[in-house]
Design an enzyme around this catalytic site. Sequence first.
Site, PDB file in Angstrom:
ATOM      1  N   TYR A 122      -4.223   4.408   7.981  1.00 24.88           N
ATOM      2  CA  TYR A 122      -3.026   3.591   8.214  1.00 24.88           C
ATOM      3  C   TYR A 122      -3.053   2.876   9.570  1.00 24.88           C
ATOM      4  CZ  TYR A 122      -0.588   5.198   4.012  1.00 24.88           C
ATOM      5  OH  TYR A 122      -0.212   5.425   2.705  1.00 24.88           O
ATOM      6  N   PHE A 171       7.621   3.475  11.927  1.00 24.11           N
ATOM      7  CA  PHE A 171       7.506   4.570  10.952  1.00 24.11           C
ATOM      8  C   PHE A 171       6.132   5.238  10.971  1.00 24.11           C
ATOM      9  CE2 PHE A 171       6.648   0.550   8.635  1.00 24.11           C
ATOM     10  CZ  PHE A 171       5.372   0.800   8.135  1.00 24.11           C
ATOM     11  N   ARG A 207      -1.574  -3.325  -7.933  1.00 17.52           N
ATOM     12  CA  ARG A 207      -0.344  -3.492  -7.133  1.00 17.52           C
ATOM     13  C   ARG A 207       0.847  -3.797  -8.047  1.00 17.52           C
ATOM     14  NH1 ARG A 207      -0.580  -2.748  -1.423  1.00 17.52           N
ATOM     15  NH2 ARG A 207       1.379  -3.872  -1.337  1.00 17.52           N
ATOM     16  N   THR A 246       6.756  -1.881  -2.497  1.00 13.23           N
ATOM     17  CA  THR A 246       6.665  -0.763  -1.541  1.00 13.23           C
ATOM     18  C   THR A 246       7.926   0.109  -1.577  1.00 13.23           C
ATOM     19  OG1 THR A 246       5.326  -2.175  -0.110  1.00 13.23           O
ATOM     20  CG2 THR A 246       6.300  -0.196   0.895  1.00 13.23           C
ATOM     21  N   ARG A 298       6.199   3.108  -8.774  1.00 12.25           N
ATOM     22  CA  ARG A 298       7.165   3.357  -7.692  1.00 12.25           C
ATOM     23  C   ARG A 298       8.605   3.214  -8.188  1.00 12.25           C
ATOM     24  NH1 ARG A 298       3.811  -0.068  -3.141  1.00 12.25           N
ATOM     25  NH2 ARG A 298       2.749   1.678  -2.127  1.00 12.25           N
ATOM     26  N   GLU A 328     -11.271   0.753   3.058  1.00 14.68           N
ATOM     27  CA  GLU A 328     -10.557   1.971   2.649  1.00 14.68           C
ATOM     28  C   GLU A 328     -11.439   2.862   1.769  1.00 14.68           C
ATOM     29  OE1 GLU A 328      -5.981   0.183   2.662  1.00 14.68           O
ATOM     30  OE2 GLU A 328      -6.946   0.641   0.761  1.00 14.68           O
TER      31      GLU A 328
HETATM   32  P1  IDP Z   1       2.145  -0.776   0.663  1.00 13.78           P
HETATM   33  O1  IDP Z   1       1.824   0.694   0.507  1.00 13.78           O
HETATM   34  O2  IDP Z   1       3.009  -1.294  -0.451  1.00 13.78           O
HETATM   35  O3  IDP Z   1       0.912  -1.630   0.895  1.00 13.78           O
HETATM   36  P2  IDP Z   1       2.682  -1.040   3.515  1.00 13.78           P
HETATM   37  O4  IDP Z   1       3.608  -2.036   4.128  1.00 13.78           O
HETATM   38  O5  IDP Z   1       1.216  -1.266   3.685  1.00 13.78           O
HETATM   39  O6  IDP Z   1       3.072  -0.910   1.972  1.00 13.78           O
HETATM   40  O7  IDP Z   1       3.056   0.387   4.114  1.00 13.78           O
HETATM   41  C1  IDP Z   1       2.204   1.490   3.961  1.00 13.78           C
HETATM   42  C2  IDP Z   1       3.037   2.692   3.623  1.00 13.78           C
HETATM   43  O8  IDP Z   1       3.878   3.009   4.734  1.00 13.78           O
HETATM   44  C3  IDP Z   1       4.013   2.520   2.455  1.00 13.78           C
HETATM   45  O9  IDP Z   1       3.402   2.677   1.194  1.00 13.78           O
HETATM   46  C4  IDP Z   1       5.038   3.588   2.758  1.00 13.78           C
HETATM   47  O10 IDP Z   1       4.568   4.899   2.387  1.00 13.78           O
HETATM   48  C5  IDP Z   1       5.141   3.508   4.276  1.00 13.78           C
HETATM   49  N1  IDP Z   1       6.182   2.578   4.715  1.00 13.78           N
HETATM   50  C6  IDP Z   1       6.171   1.213   4.633  1.00 13.78           C
HETATM   51  N2  IDP Z   1       7.300   0.677   5.155  1.00 13.78           N
HETATM   52  C7  IDP Z   1       8.027   1.724   5.600  1.00 13.78           C
HETATM   53  C8  IDP Z   1       9.326   1.825   6.252  1.00 13.78           C
HETATM   54  O11 IDP Z   1      10.002   0.832   6.540  1.00 13.78           O
HETATM   55  N3  IDP Z   1       9.749   3.098   6.547  1.00 13.78           N
HETATM   56  C9  IDP Z   1       9.029   4.225   6.241  1.00 13.78           C
HETATM   57  N4  IDP Z   1       7.828   4.162   5.655  1.00 13.78           N
HETATM   58  C10 IDP Z   1       7.331   2.937   5.326  1.00 13.78           C
HETATM   59 MG    MG Z   2      -0.429  -1.681   2.488  1.00  9.54          MG
END
Ligand code: IDP
Ligand code: MG
Length: 139
Positions: free
Chosen positions: A49, A57, A85, A91, A102, A126
Amino acid sequence: MERSLVLIKPDAMKRGLAGTVIARLEKGGVKLVGLKMLHLDEAQAKQHYAIHQDKPFFSDLVRYITSAPIIAAVFEGENAIEVIRKIMGATDPAKAETGSIRGDFGLDIERNSVHGSDLVETAREEIKLFFSEEEIFSY
Ligand code: IDP
Ligand code: MG
């Protein structure tokens, strides 16, 4: 042909949803070519990450993804990244379509059940973090 890294996250593992997640992806037309179960340590989680390291976060996310074993999988197919996706949904589970993983199973924006790579280049990086070439199969 594209490959994508999928993670079945702790919230899904704990609720016995691993098989359901894999079944939905297979039904969506992508092929399972790599699979393992592992418990990420903090260093691995931070690396996976890394792109989010400056987000508020980040530390919660690292704690969450290391809180239980996960399943890592490589899926392959035409447009696999986009196809996966779409099957995963947005997300934030509250905004994800009903019928998406989801949308149906995610608990909140963090505990959203599944990870899928977002771009060809990120997928390559990844996958390398989780799998050696010998652990990915052609069949
Ligand atoms: P994605 O998994 O849909 O690609 P990303 O923006 O890459 O989304 O974020 C990675 C992961 O971080 C998310 O899947 C989720 O578990 C966590 N996450 C993303 N945004 C937030 C937030 O605003 N608060 C808490 N956790 C978050
Ligand atoms: Mg992502």
